[in-house]
Design a protein around this motif. Structure first.
Motif, PDB file in Angstrom:
ATOM      1  N   VAL A   6      -5.747   2.650  -6.857  1.00 23.47           N
ATOM      2  CA  VAL A   6      -5.696   1.308  -6.275  1.00 23.47           C
ATOM      3  C   VAL A   6      -5.304   1.349  -4.794  1.00 23.47           C
ATOM      4  O   VAL A   6      -4.463   2.160  -4.399  1.00 23.47           O
ATOM      5  CB  VAL A   6      -4.689   0.415  -7.049  1.00 23.47           C
ATOM      6  CG1 VAL A   6      -3.271   0.991  -7.026  1.00 23.47           C
ATOM      7  CG2 VAL A   6      -4.713  -1.024  -6.509  1.00 23.47           C
ATOM      8  N   SER A   7      -5.947   0.478  -3.998  1.00 19.18           N
ATOM      9  CA  SER A   7      -5.614   0.353  -2.567  1.00 19.18           C
ATOM     10  C   SER A   7      -5.437  -1.112  -2.213  1.00 19.18           C
ATOM     11  O   SER A   7      -6.116  -1.976  -2.778  1.00 19.18           O
ATOM     12  CB  SER A   7      -6.738   0.934  -1.701  1.00 19.18           C
ATOM     13  OG  SER A   7      -6.965   2.286  -2.012  1.00 19.18           O
ATOM     14  N   PHE A   8      -4.514  -1.390  -1.300  1.00 19.16           N
ATOM     15  CA  PHE A   8      -4.236  -2.748  -0.819  1.00 19.16           C
ATOM     16  C   PHE A   8      -4.663  -2.842   0.650  1.00 19.16           C
ATOM     17  O   PHE A   8      -4.381  -1.940   1.441  1.00 19.16           O
ATOM     18  CB  PHE A   8      -2.747  -3.062  -0.935  1.00 19.16           C
ATOM     19  CG  PHE A   8      -2.219  -3.106  -2.344  1.00 19.16           C
ATOM     20  CD1 PHE A   8      -1.801  -1.940  -2.971  1.00 19.16           C
ATOM     21  CD2 PHE A   8      -2.147  -4.303  -3.029  1.00 19.16           C
ATOM     22  CE1 PHE A   8      -1.317  -1.960  -4.275  1.00 19.16           C
ATOM     23  CE2 PHE A   8      -1.662  -4.348  -4.332  1.00 19.16           C
ATOM     24  CZ  PHE A   8      -1.249  -3.171  -4.959  1.00 19.16           C
ATOM     25  N   TYR A   9      -5.354  -3.935   1.010  1.00 14.26           N
ATOM     26  CA  TYR A   9      -5.814  -4.129   2.393  1.00 14.26           C
ATOM     27  C   TYR A   9      -5.391  -5.502   2.900  1.00 14.26           C
ATOM     28  O   TYR A   9      -5.661  -6.517   2.223  1.00 14.26           O
ATOM     29  CB  TYR A   9      -7.341  -4.057   2.473  1.00 14.26           C
ATOM     30  CG  TYR A   9      -7.940  -2.712   2.111  1.00 14.26           C
ATOM     31  CD1 TYR A   9      -8.156  -1.740   3.091  1.00 14.26           C
ATOM     32  CD2 TYR A   9      -8.306  -2.423   0.803  1.00 14.26           C
ATOM     33  CE1 TYR A   9      -8.719  -0.515   2.771  1.00 14.26           C
ATOM     34  CE2 TYR A   9      -8.871  -1.205   0.469  1.00 14.26           C
ATOM     35  CZ  TYR A   9      -9.072  -0.246   1.455  1.00 14.26           C
ATOM     36  OH  TYR A   9      -9.622   0.970   1.131  1.00 14.26           O
ATOM     37  N   PRO A  10      -4.752  -5.580   4.078  1.00 15.00           N
ATOM     38  CA  PRO A  10      -4.446  -6.884   4.663  1.00 15.00           C
ATOM     39  C   PRO A  10      -5.731  -7.568   5.126  1.00 15.00           C
ATOM     40  O   PRO A  10      -6.690  -6.911   5.521  1.00 15.00           O
ATOM     41  CB  PRO A  10      -3.541  -6.560   5.850  1.00 15.00           C
ATOM     42  CG  PRO A  10      -3.765  -5.129   6.155  1.00 15.00           C
ATOM     43  CD  PRO A  10      -4.278  -4.468   4.912  1.00 15.00           C
TER      44      PRO A  10
ATOM     45  N   GLN B  60       0.838  -1.205   0.000  1.00  8.26           N
ATOM     46  CA  GLN B  60       0.000   0.000   0.000  1.00  8.26           C
ATOM     47  C   GLN B  60       0.877   1.261   0.000  1.00  8.26           C
ATOM     48  O   GLN B  60       0.634   2.200  -0.755  1.00  8.26           O
ATOM     49  CB  GLN B  60      -0.937  -0.022   1.222  1.00  8.26           C
ATOM     50  CG  GLN B  60      -1.743   1.244   1.439  1.00  8.26           C
ATOM     51  CD  GLN B  60      -2.644   1.627   0.276  1.00  8.26           C
ATOM     52  OE1 GLN B  60      -2.966   0.798  -0.590  1.00  8.26           O
ATOM     53  NE2 GLN B  60      -3.040   2.907   0.215  1.00  8.26           N
ATOM     54  N   LYS B  61       1.939   1.240   0.844  1.00  7.34           N
ATOM     55  CA  LYS B  61       2.837   2.409   0.923  1.00  7.34           C
ATOM     56  C   LYS B  61       3.496   2.646  -0.447  1.00  7.34           C
ATOM     57  O   LYS B  61       3.572   3.774  -0.937  1.00  7.34           O
ATOM     58  CB  LYS B  61       3.928   2.155   1.978  1.00  7.34           C
ATOM     59  CG  LYS B  61       3.535   2.595   3.369  1.00  7.34           C
ATOM     60  CD  LYS B  61       4.700   2.497   4.365  1.00  7.34           C
ATOM     61  CE  LYS B  61       4.235   1.725   5.620  1.00  7.34           C
ATOM     62  NZ  LYS B  61       5.149   0.613   5.978  1.00  7.34           N
ATOM     63  N   GLU B  62       3.938   1.547  -1.075  1.00  9.47           N
ATOM     64  CA  GLU B  62       4.718   1.643  -2.321  1.00  9.47           C
ATOM     65  C   GLU B  62       3.841   1.902  -3.536  1.00  9.47           C
ATOM     66  O   GLU B  62       4.221   2.664  -4.432  1.00  9.47           O
ATOM     67  CB  GLU B  62       5.471   0.312  -2.511  1.00  9.47           C
ATOM     68  CG  GLU B  62       6.621   0.340  -3.489  1.00  9.47           C
ATOM     69  CD  GLU B  62       7.834   1.109  -2.946  1.00  9.47           C
ATOM     70  OE1 GLU B  62       8.619   1.593  -3.770  1.00  9.47           O
ATOM     71  OE2 GLU B  62       7.946   1.255  -1.699  1.00  9.47           O
TER      72      GLU B  62
END
Ligand SMILES: [Zn+2]
Length: 403
Positions: free
Chosen positions: A137-141, A129-131
């Motif tokens: 676009v978003s990344f979620y654990p 998400q940081k990178e």
């Protein structure tokens, strides 16, 4: 209305195995509690995987609960986003995003990166998400290797076909690409965007310090089963105001419950694998039955062992399910005369195939007002001969609640 408990053993059904004397794993394993449900009640089969839909747990569990996925299936991504409380905007498209292990020459080795450690998975997803996180676009654990990716905006489309990672092991990535299901510009753009993103994320993951010198590095993202915000009719609405509760470790089942307005009971230490907190799930289920009409106890471990193709582990997981979940719940409620019980898997995962199949699953039901038929134990070979016959849709929940 009766009270009801559904014991859902994910992926437990299988085929006869010569090494087990021609029995299936559940018929061979020691399962006195499940056998007692069949012996004291009625058996039959339940149809969980309609044609034209993925042969996956979300479709199958929606079927068992009578939510008709053939009409309402939103995709795995949105269901898990709801489970995690991620608010999806109308134009958002949520994708399940596995972290997988790919060999240096591009073959998918492991859909779960060796059942990725929770903490490591969270760090990798947060670093992605940081990178690479942006207004697009978003990344979620999520839970271990089961994570989420959300695409934002009208320029994206969910109309792409995909390969389920847990059914694609041993195949080269070049044969596992996303395919456009229409010729719209948004669909072509989405495919190109995800492929270009994967090139960058996978290089980042290969070089990530947590992926050095480990057996199953989480060195690739695998987005699949996309969809927009779900709109599933409520459990109470379908079943005369009945209150439903879900006890499960995995977002896919918790998400289905939340989408349908059921209460999801969180159990600390529930992992979705053989090291899960069985006692905690039992305690949560018994407590939930005090102020709910139906409690759905879902256990994921057997499915994971089946995808691993590990017969010894599958037998162990089945016996654990019987002795640590089914037996204590039946024992705790043995003096009640207002409860009905059901035992079934959501779909088969034959050890010989290591992937889901669509054969209707064996079902047994017992409890108040249910007369016993001739079936004396729980298993794939005898269940179809039982008095229940072939059930589907909302027939099981209605039978259990007496509607
Ligand atoms: Zn399943």
């Amino acid at each position: 209305m009766n009270k009801a408990v559904i014991f859902l053993a994910d992926g437990m059904a299988d085929l006869p195995i010569a090494e087990l004397g021609g029995k299936t794993p559940v018929e061979y394993a020691k399962t006195p509690a499940m056998d007692s449900i069949a012996a004291n009640g009625m058996s039959g089969t339940f149809f969980t995987l309609p044609d034209g839909l993925p042969t996956s747990s979300d479709v199958a569990n929606m079927s068992v609960l009578g939510f008709y996925p053939e009409k309402n299936y939103p995709g795995r991504g949105p269901i898990e986003a709801v489970s995690q409380g991620i608010e999806l905007a109308p134009d958002d498209i949520a994708w399940r995003c596995n972290l997988v292990t790919v060999s240096p020459d591009g073959v998918l080795l492991d859909y779960s990166s060796g059942h990725l450690d929770e903490t490591k998975a969270r760090i990798l997803m947060e670093d992605l998400q940081k990178e690479f996180g942006s207004d697009l676009v978003s990344f979620y654990p999520g839970v271990s290797y089961r994570n989420l990716l959300v695409l934002h905006g009208k320029k994206f489309s969910p109309n792409l076909d995909y390969h389920k990672p847990d059914s694609s092991q041993g195949i080269h990535m070049s044969e596992l690409k996303l395919t456009a299901l229409d010729d719209k510009a948004e669909t072509a753009f989405t495919k190109q965007f995800l492929e270009e993103l994967a090139v960058k994320t996978d290089e980042f993951l290969r070089n990530h310090k947590l992926n050095q010198n480990c057996e199953s590095p989480a060195n690739a993202i695998w987005p699949w089963s996309p969809g927009r915000k779900p709109a599933i009719a409520g459990f109470a609405e379908r079943y005369n105001g009945a209150r439903g509760a879900i006890v499960s470790a995995v977002d896919v089942v918790k998400g289905i419950g939340k989408c349908a307005g059921m209460d999801v009971i969180e159990v600390p230490g529930a992992t979705g694998f053989i090291d899960t907190n069985y006692a905690g799930k039992v305690a949560a289920a018994l407590k939930a039955l005090e102020d709910h009409d139906l409690v759905y106890i879902h256990v994921e471990a057997i499915d994971e062992c089946s995808h691993m193709g590990d017969m010894k582990l599958k037998l162990q997981a089945i016996e654990d399910f019987d002795s640590k979940v089914v037996a204590p719940v039946l024992e705790a409620l043995k003096d009640r005369n207002d409860v009905r019980f059901a035992i079934l898997p959501d779909h088969p995962v034959p050890l010989s195939l290591r992937k889901h199949t669509t054969t209707p699953v064996p079902l047994a039901v017992c409890g108040c007002g249910i007369a016993a038929d001739d079936v004396a134990f729980y298993g794939e070979s005898v269940a179809p001969t039982g008095k229940l016959g072939k059930l589907a849709g909302d027939q099981l929940v209605k039978l259990l609640l007496g509607l």
